[in-house]
Design a protein around this motif. Structure first.
Motif, short mmCIF file in Angstrom:
data_model
loop_
_atom_site.label_atom_id
_atom_site.label_comp_id
_atom_site.label_asym_id
_atom_site.label_seq_id
_atom_site.Cartn_x
_atom_site.Cartn_y
_atom_site.Cartn_z
N ALA A 157 22.76 111.30 73.79
CA ALA A 157 22.64 110.58 72.52
C ALA A 157 22.90 109.09 72.69
CB ALA A 157 23.61 111.16 71.49
N ARG B 155 20.71 106.91 70.42
CA ARG B 155 21.01 107.02 68.99
C ARG B 155 22.35 106.36 68.68
NH1 ARG B 155 15.93 107.57 68.08
NH2 ARG B 155 15.08 109.44 69.08
N ASP C 57 22.32 113.70 69.13
CA ASP C 57 21.13 112.86 69.15
C ASP C 57 20.24 113.17 67.96
OD1 ASP C 57 19.22 111.03 70.72
OD2 ASP C 57 18.00 112.83 70.47
#
Length: 359
Positions: free
Chosen positions: A90, A93, A150
């Protein structure tokens, strides 16, 4: 760093033989970094010959070094979780999540540039700490948890941009942001005395991150505990190391560095938008793995991350100037990652066999 092991008492012949044995080979990680440096210099010279514009300080080298600065921080964000044997899917993000708070601070709260950056870093550290806490509490693999994070952040960031902005982007630019984006070190120094027109101001954030992590892993007990947690979690736990807290710390640092990378990417483009960090995944692993960080944890190389990311940046820019399309470029970078992963596996096997022979 590998420390020599003293022979048992009375084994003087072994000690003398070991002491008299000449050592000619450099450690693997030194050879690897030297190899990366030679590749970077050689490829830069080759691209400069094939396309002389590659060596233009303002038009090519300045944006190239600005991209390398940002992607080095992205790779550092991946490196700190790899050091404990985890991964962060992730990372892109989290970069967008941190940049969202910076843009909100500038657009809605009227914050100055430094305070918006602090808000961005706090948001990234908080989401990273939450991720690490979920992993330690549930015992679920970091692959699964960060993948779920994510997807969650993808939806959350998109919803927040849709609710808080009209054009899915914060466009308010605080004082100093334009200069941070376009000024080089030569613009804040006395000509070439302390700065080059090819080195962007954003590189200062990368240098601070490199120095901070280098000090953490080389000179502090916490850094050694992070590496021990990655090398052998069970042994680290038995040695009294709070492995759960070290895992949370690693993910907190990863989120903070990802947010810093998101801020740097937003400064480079001039806007804070939801798509920041979309292309961070591949560079985060390429820079770390090429630089010598083990996927299984326990070994990191901060300088290697810089060299690995620089190599990827030089290849990307050089092939772009040679007219290689984006699709073909991604294929080449994917092949480079596969080779790096294969080298990582071979290195792990060789290290294991060396330990077995020594025992």
């Amino acid at each position: 760093m590998t420390m020599p092991v003293a022979p048992p008492d009375g084994d003087t012949n072994t000690a003398e033989a070991t002491a008299s044995r000449p050592v000619h080979r450099l450690p693997f990680w030194v050879n690897q970094r030297l190899g990366l440096l030679v590749l970077i210099v050689s490829l830069s010279a080759l691209f400069g010959v094939l396309r002389p514009a590659f060596l233009d300080e303002r038009l090519v080298l300045f944006p190239l070094l600005r991209d390398i600065s940002t992607l080095t921080v992205v790779a550092l964000a991946q490196m700190v979780v790899l050091s404990v044997g985890h991964m962060n899917l992730a990372v892109g993000r989290m970069a967008a999540f941190g940049a969202l708070f910076a843009g909100f601070g500038y657009d809605r709260l009227g914050l100055p540039l430094p305070l918006g950056l602090l808000l961005c870093l706090f948001a990234g550290a908080a989401i990273g700490a939450l991720t690490g806490w979920i992993i330690t509490r549930t015992g679920v693999s970091s692959f699964v948890v960060t993948l779920a994070m994510d997807f969650a952040l993808l939806g959350l960031v998109s919803l927040l941009y849709s609710a808080l902005t009209e054009n899915a982007a914060f466009t308010t630019k605080p004082s100093g942001l334009a200069e941070l984006r376009s000024y080089s070190l030569a613009d804040i120094c006395v000509g070439p005395v302390c700065g080059s027109p090819a080195v962007p101001q954003l590189a200062q954030f990368t240098v601070l991150a490199l120095l901070g992590l280098g000090f953490l892993y080389a000179c502090t007990r916490i850094g050694r505990e992070l590496l021990l947690t990655g090398a052998n979690p069970a042994a680290a736990e038995l040695s009294g190391i709070p492995t759960g807290r070290r895992v949370i710390l690693a993910h907190t640092l990863s989120g903070l560095l990802a947010a810093l990378a998101g801020f740097m990417a937003a400064v480079s483009t001039g806007t804070f938008r939801a798509s920041i960090g979309d292309d961070f995944m591949l560079p985060s692993f390429l820079g770390a793995v090429l630089g010598g960080t083990l996927l299984t944890g326990g070994v990191v190389s901060v300088l290697g991350v810089l060299l690995g990311t620089s190599l990827v940046g030089v290849i990307r820019k050089g092939l772009d100037l040679l007219g290689v399309g984006l699709e073909s470029l991604n294929i080449y970078l994917g092949c480079v990652l596969l080779l790096a992963l294969s080298a990582d596996r071979v290195r792990t096997v060789l290290s294991y066999r060396k330990v077995v022979r020594s025992t």
